[in-house]
Design a protein around this motif. Structure first.
Motif, mmCIF file in Angstrom:
data_model
loop_
_atom_site.group_PDB
_atom_site.id
_atom_site.type_symbol
_atom_site.label_atom_id
_atom_site.label_comp_id
_atom_site.label_asym_id
_atom_site.label_seq_id
_atom_site.Cartn_x
_atom_site.Cartn_y
_atom_site.Cartn_z
ATOM 1 N N PRO A 121 0.831 -1.201 0.000
ATOM 2 C CA PRO A 121 0.000 0.000 0.000
ATOM 3 C C PRO A 121 0.863 1.248 0.000
ATOM 4 O O PRO A 121 2.036 1.217 0.398
ATOM 5 N N LEU A 122 0.306 2.343 -0.457
ATOM 6 C CA LEU A 122 0.989 3.629 -0.404
ATOM 7 C C LEU A 122 0.692 4.302 0.929
ATOM 8 O O LEU A 122 -0.403 4.168 1.470
ATOM 9 N N ASP A 123 1.671 5.019 1.444
ATOM 10 C CA ASP A 123 1.480 5.775 2.670
ATOM 11 C C ASP A 123 0.584 6.976 2.361
ATOM 12 O O ASP A 123 0.976 7.875 1.609
ATOM 13 N N ALA A 124 -0.618 6.987 2.930
ATOM 14 C CA ALA A 124 -1.582 8.038 2.606
ATOM 15 C C ALA A 124 -1.079 9.419 3.002
ATOM 16 O O ALA A 124 -1.354 10.409 2.315
ATOM 17 N N ARG A 125 -0.306 9.507 4.085
ATOM 18 C CA ARG A 125 0.193 10.812 4.522
ATOM 19 C C ARG A 125 1.227 11.347 3.543
ATOM 20 O O ARG A 125 1.210 12.531 3.178
ATOM 21 N N LEU A 126 2.132 10.470 3.096
ATOM 22 C CA LEU A 126 3.132 10.900 2.114
ATOM 23 C C LEU A 126 2.464 11.271 0.790
ATOM 24 O O LEU A 126 2.857 12.246 0.134
ATOM 25 N N LEU A 127 1.458 10.485 0.398
ATOM 26 C CA LEU A 127 0.767 10.761 -0.864
ATOM 27 C C LEU A 127 0.029 12.096 -0.795
ATOM 28 O O LEU A 127 0.048 12.877 -1.752
ATOM 29 N N ASP A 128 -0.610 12.382 0.332
ATOM 30 C CA ASP A 128 -1.294 13.668 0.485
ATOM 31 C C ASP A 128 -0.314 14.827 0.378
ATOM 32 O O ASP A 128 -0.588 15.845 -0.278
ATOM 33 N N ARG A 129 0.832 14.676 1.022
ATOM 34 C CA ARG A 129 1.821 15.753 0.984
ATOM 35 C C ARG A 129 2.362 15.954 -0.428
ATOM 36 O O ARG A 129 2.514 17.090 -0.897
ATOM 37 N N GLU A 130 2.637 14.849 -1.121
ATOM 38 C CA GLU A 130 3.149 14.964 -2.487
ATOM 39 C C GLU A 130 2.087 15.535 -3.424
ATOM 40 O O GLU A 130 2.407 16.323 -4.319
ATOM 41 N N THR A 131 0.828 15.166 -3.212
ATOM 42 C CA THR A 131 -0.251 15.727 -4.011
ATOM 43 C C THR A 131 -0.338 17.239 -3.811
ATOM 44 O O THR A 131 -0.554 18.002 -4.760
ATOM 45 N N GLY A 132 -0.138 17.690 -2.576
ATOM 46 C CA GLY A 132 -0.136 19.126 -2.316
ATOM 47 C C GLY A 132 0.991 19.839 -3.035
ATOM 48 O O GLY A 132 0.802 20.930 -3.594
ATOM 49 N N ASP A 133 2.189 19.223 -3.037
ATOM 50 C CA ASP A 133 3.325 19.825 -3.751
ATOM 51 C C ASP A 133 3.039 19.919 -5.248
ATOM 52 O O ASP A 133 3.335 20.941 -5.891
#
Length: 401
Positions: free
Chosen positions: A141-153
């Motif tokens: 699975p992908l880390d949802a917190r890291l994915l959210d942060r990268e999506t914001g960037d």
């Protein structure tokens, strides 16, 4: 060879569509399609929507525009000046009594870096919904917190696409920050039950311990997958072998039991997000409530083998559909043509894509290590398109996946 797009009105002239000509795989996906597939990613931008298939992210996106003037802020950057000028032509944007013929215009993006970031952002949004995490298929699975942060960037990098407008994709995700959130132990494959094998704990709906088939005669059994469109992420394993069922005769009672491997990852499932199973193949489809026991969703119900609609004895031709009530597409027996085989093929292609990307992530991580040590040329993988940092983190994490 320079790509081209067609510009034409749609929906009685209320919309404008920019789309590449149909390729070998058929027309490119659009939000105007009756039922977009699980490979389609959508980005809501100023004045319209952009769509790609993640199986062809390097292709020109389809744009469906409901506000041409607003969309002109970014059309020149994504498609090029000639497309922007053609879109402004009244013979295209203001159709007369007779529908104009689609206009083909070459695509020469003015800001290729923006197009690359837009693809990344679209893929990040897709991954948050459709990433096929599976213990059985060894897809972490992908880390949802890291994915959210990268999506914001990536959202900030694509600011031009939103032109200051509030859209669903112009706001960074509001999940917990990746750095401030508590670090959790990565999941391991041994933490989860397998689809085939007996389920531990009480079977849902019976109150009895152990699998429904314990001490009885197994009349039929099978395995399969689930339609990803029927459940939100984080509920069930995405494998085509995550769902197992069996029909058992014991103590003058026939029972059908269903077991579904739960999705991997540290996900807390609210009580209202309880999936159900529809067992088809009998005269009347059975609807089973499922409950989470350890790492599997379990359920069972009495089964009438006399009224089985399948010619095979004991329900050997049963089909099991997993769904969350009120979510996603209609239930299969409500649709005249489910297209199950085609949907399974698309899911298989997505798994192959994800495995390829994870392999690239591992290779790129090794290349970076060699570069730091003075070995290797740093060219990395030649496959098109950068990976998400979140993918690299998932591929290189110390887990059993």
């Amino acid at each position: 060879m320079t790509a081209v797009v067609r510009i034409a009105p749609a929906e009685g002239g209320l919309l404008r569509v920019i789309t590449p000509p149909p390729g070998d795989g058929g027309p490119a996906p659009s939000v105007l399609d009756p039922a977009p597939g699980v490979d389609v990613t959508v980005l809501e931008v100023a004045g319209g929507l952009l769509t790609w298939s993640v199986l062809a992210l390097d292709a020109v996106p389809v744009a469906v525009l409901d506000d041409v003037d607003l969309a002109q802020d970014w059309v020149w950057a994504v498609y090029g000046e000639q497309v922007a000028l053609a879109l402004a032509d009244e013979t295209v944007t203001q159709p007369g009594p007779e529908q104009p013929e689609p206009v083909e215009v070459p695509v020469l993006p003015a800001l290729p870096a923006l197009v690359a970031s837009a693809r990344q952002l679209a893929f990040a949004h897709w991954a948050a919904r459709w990433w096929p995490a599976s213990v059985i298929d060894d897809i972490p699975p992908l880390d949802a917190r890291l994915l959210d942060r990268e999506t914001g960037d990536l959202t900030e990098e694509c600011d031009l696409l939103f032109a200051g407008e509030e859209t669903a994709d112009s706001r960074p995700p509001d999940g917990p920050d990746a750095e401030s959130a508590a670090v959790e132990e990565p999941p391991r494959a041994t933490d989860y039950a397998l689809a085939a094998g007996p389920a531990a704990g009480p079977a849902a709906g019976t109150g009895t311990a152990g699998p429904a088939g314990a001490g009885g005669l197994t009349l039929a059994r099978g395995t399969g997958g689930s339609d990803w469109r029927r459940c939100p992420p984080g509920l069930v394993d995405a494998s085509e072998r995550a769902v197992s069922w069996e029909v058992v005769r014991a103590a003058a009672r026939t029972t059908v039991s269903v077991s579904v491997v739960a999705a991997p990852g540290p996900v807390t499932v609210p009580g209202e997000l309880t999936p159900r199973a529809t067992v088809s193949g009998a005269a009347d489809p059975l609807d089973l409530a499922l409950r989470l026991v350890d790492d599997a969703w379990l359920g069972d119900a009495p089964f009438d083998t006399v009224r089985t609609g399948d010619p095979a004895p004991g329900g050997a031709g049963l089909a099991v559909d997993i769904y969350l009530p009120g979510f996603g597409t209609p239930r299969p027996h409500d649709r005249p043509d489910d297209g199950a085989a085609a949907a399974a093929e698309v899911r298989a292609r997505i798994r192959a894509l994800v495995r390829s990307r994870l392999a690239r992530a591992t290779d790129e991580d090794r290349d970076e290590d060699r570069d730091r040590d003075g070995d290797g040329d740093g060219d990395g993988d030649s496959a098109p398109g950068p990976l998400l940092r979140t993918e690299i983190a998932a591929a290189t994490a110390e887990t059993d996946f």
